[in-house]
Design an enzyme around this catalytic site. Structure first.
Site, PDB file in Angstrom:
ATOM      1  N   HIS A   1       0.866  -1.195   0.000  1.00 29.79           N
ATOM      2  CA  HIS A   1       0.000   0.000   0.000  1.00 29.79           C
ATOM      3  C   HIS A   1       0.893   1.233   0.000  1.00 29.79           C
ATOM      4  CE1 HIS A   1      -3.882   2.132   1.309  1.00 29.79           C
ATOM      5  NE2 HIS A   1      -2.980   3.074   1.027  1.00 29.79           N
TER       6      HIS A   1
ATOM      7  N   HIS B   1       1.476   5.344  -1.967  1.00 31.50           N
ATOM      8  CA  HIS B   1       1.051   6.397  -2.898  1.00 31.50           C
ATOM      9  C   HIS B   1       2.285   6.964  -3.591  1.00 31.50           C
ATOM     10  CE1 HIS B   1      -3.067   6.612  -1.211  1.00 31.50           C
ATOM     11  NE2 HIS B   1      -2.443   6.190  -0.118  1.00 31.50           N
TER      12      HIS B   1
ATOM     13  N   LYS C   1     -10.022  -0.973  -5.340  1.00 32.90           N
ATOM     14  CA  LYS C   1      -9.923  -0.210  -4.090  1.00 32.90           C
ATOM     15  C   LYS C   1     -11.245   0.466  -3.742  1.00 32.90           C
ATOM     16  CE  LYS C   1      -8.099   2.351  -0.800  1.00 32.90           C
ATOM     17  NZ  LYS C   1      -7.010   2.296   0.121  1.00 32.90           N
TER      18      LYS C   1
ATOM     19  N   HIS D   1     -10.597   0.680   2.336  1.00 35.84           N
ATOM     20  CA  HIS D   1     -10.337   1.746   3.310  1.00 35.84           C
ATOM     21  C   HIS D   1     -11.555   1.734   4.241  1.00 35.84           C
ATOM     22  CE1 HIS D   1      -8.797   5.939   4.415  1.00 35.84           C
ATOM     23  NE2 HIS D   1      -9.845   5.721   5.186  1.00 35.84           N
TER      24      HIS D   1
ATOM     25  N   HIS E   1      -4.531  -0.554   6.154  1.00 35.21           N
ATOM     26  CA  HIS E   1      -4.076   0.351   7.222  1.00 35.21           C
ATOM     27  C   HIS E   1      -5.009   0.372   8.431  1.00 35.21           C
ATOM     28  CE1 HIS E   1      -6.900   2.893   5.111  1.00 35.21           C
ATOM     29  NE2 HIS E   1      -6.076   3.208   4.145  1.00 35.21           N
TER      30      HIS E   1
ATOM     31  N   ASP F   1       1.286   2.751   3.524  1.00 44.33           N
ATOM     32  CA  ASP F   1       0.457   3.919   3.235  1.00 44.33           C
ATOM     33  C   ASP F   1       1.326   5.173   3.141  1.00 44.33           C
ATOM     34  OD1 ASP F   1      -1.812   5.247   2.510  1.00 44.33           O
ATOM     35  OD2 ASP F   1      -2.673   5.365   4.521  1.00 44.33           O
TER      36      ASP F   1
HETATM   37  O1  DOR Z   1      -3.484   9.524   5.229  1.00 45.54           O
HETATM   38  C1  DOR Z   1      -3.855   9.179   4.115  1.00 45.54           C
HETATM   39  N1  DOR Z   1      -3.302   9.705   3.005  1.00 45.54           N
HETATM   40  N2  DOR Z   1      -4.853   8.310   3.998  1.00 45.54           N
HETATM   41  C2  DOR Z   1      -5.408   8.001   2.819  1.00 45.54           C
HETATM   42  O2  DOR Z   1      -6.328   7.223   2.787  1.00 45.54           O
HETATM   43  C3  DOR Z   1      -4.943   8.674   1.582  1.00 45.54           C
HETATM   44  C4  DOR Z   1      -3.573   9.154   1.725  1.00 45.54           C
HETATM   45  C5  DOR Z   1      -3.148  10.130   0.622  1.00 45.54           C
HETATM   46  O3  DOR Z   1      -3.415   9.853  -0.542  1.00 45.54           O
HETATM   47  O4  DOR Z   1      -2.544  11.138   0.945  1.00 45.54           O
HETATM   48 ZN    ZN Z   2      -3.441   5.044   1.308  1.00 44.44          ZN
END
Ligand code: DOR
Ligand code: ZN
Length: 355
Positions: free
Chosen positions: A12, A14, A106, A144, A187, A260
């Site tokens: 997980h 980004h 997702k 989520h 998470h 995450d």
């Molecule tokens: O803290 C987070 N940041 N939780 C999420 O679900 C998305 C993520 C983000 O994309 O910044």
């Molecule tokens: Zn995330």
């Protein structure tokens, strides 16, 4: 104390889009990561499987090729889950799965977190054939797990919160209706969610971030350490203990690493704070801290970081290795996102990672 481990999968993360992606991907490669689940909450979101990008949506096919071009080619594997919206159809799922491009989907709670405004209510996918088609095709559902639309005491209160509500009210119905659907509870942050996963079937597993193993909401509030602000929010000591117990259990096969890691170049503004902790470059070191890694729990740590995740996703365990040594190190800061430990005012990590 020095340990050699197989390279691990961050299930997980980004990586965002555009020029900054290169730095974030490099930081992941530099911390011994051999593969990733790269989240689809880009702008526009990745809500289609193949074909050309449009102004309204991106496709998995295109986003995968962007990630590879930005350095992701070096990973053994990249999975991009499809961002589920009210427009997602059972046909898209079945066809995408047949092509092999679609491997996971997702669920985002509408308006619940960063770029999640395209998500629809969970019940929609329970009724419109999307989850059925996923179950049929053997796709993985990344959840989520927070109830959307709550505020005040029901969003975050003494006796309940948005995640607690979701795991008590929605998850039992979901697993009852789709008993063979493969689900990753992403998470997780509460004892409620950890208990749910522990008692559910083998098709239900969970990822846990470093920050939720290491910190509680008190750490965020004392001095308003906004680098710890992420969603779902940090919770209480009883929750953190339940997560730690689940992750460090000798027989754990269900809980695994998913950082995450969520880079934001501007975290706090006058109007609020962007949710997300950036742990690129430092995640295994933080997980090692959370485990208090030593000779006695090395196998358990390895299960959590390197083995349980790929096992669930059907990925090959890496033949390459990296080392973690109990020796202070100062990580390189690449790009404009501030790593969590730096944001918290720490100059050094307790562990040194080498490839
Ligand atoms: O803290 C987070 N940041 N939780 C999420 O679900 C998305 C993520 C983000 O994309 O910044
Ligand atoms: Zn995330």
């Amino acid at each position: 104390m020095k340990f050699t481990l197989p390279k691990w999968y961050d299930l997980h993360v980004h990586f965002r889009q555009g020029a900054p992606m290169e730095n974030y991907i490099q930081a992941h490669l530099d911390m011994g990561c051999c593969g990733v689940l790269a989240m689809p909450n880009t702008k526009p979101p990745v809500t289609h499987v193949s074909g050309k990008n449009t102004e309204q949506y991106w496709t998995i096919e295109n986003y995968l090729s962007d990630l590879k071009q930005a350095g992701g080619e070096a990973f053994d594997d990249i999975i991009v889950p499809l961002y589920l919206t009210g427009e997602t159809s059972a046909k898209m799922i079945t066809e995408g799965a047949k092509d092999g491009i679609l491997r996971a989907c997702k669920y985002y709670p509408p308006h619940g977190t960063t770029n999640s405004e395209h998500g629809a209510d969970l019940n929609i996918y329970m009724e419109n054939g999307v989850f059925s088609a996923m179950e049929e095709a053997g796709l993985i559902l990344n959840i989520h797990g927070e109830e959307h639309g709550l505020s005040g005491e029901t969003y975050f209160g003494e006796s309940s919160n948005a995640e607690d509500y979701f795991y008590k009210n929605h998850m039992p119905k979901l697993v009852k209706k789709f008993p063979s659907l493969k689900i990753v509870c992403e998470h997780i942050t509460t004892k409620t969610a950890a208990d749910f996963v522990n008692t559910a079937s083998d098709d239900v597993v969970a990822t846990i971030t470093p920050q939720h193993l290491l910190y509680t909401v008190a750490d965020l509030l004392q001095g308003l350490k906004y680098h710890l602000y992420c969603l779902p929010l940090l919770k209480f000591e009883k929750d953190r203990n339940a997560l730690l117990e689940a992750a460090t259990d000798k027989n754990n096969t269900k809980f695994f690493a998913g950082t995450d890691s969520a880079p934001h170049t501007t975290k706090a503004t006058e109007c609020g704070c962007a949710a997300g902790c950036y742990t690129g470059g430092i995640a295994p070191q933080l997980y090692a801290d959370a485990f208090n890694l030593n000779e006695d729990n090395l196998e358990t740590f390895k299960n959590f970081l390197c083995l349980n995740g790929p096992q669930f996703y059907g990925l090959d365990v890496s033949k390459e290795t990296f080392t973690l040594e109990k020796k202070p190190s100062t990580p390189v800061i690449a790009g404009n996102a501030i790593p969590l430990h730096t944001g918290l005012g720490h100059d050094e990590l307790n562990w040194t990672l080498n490839l």
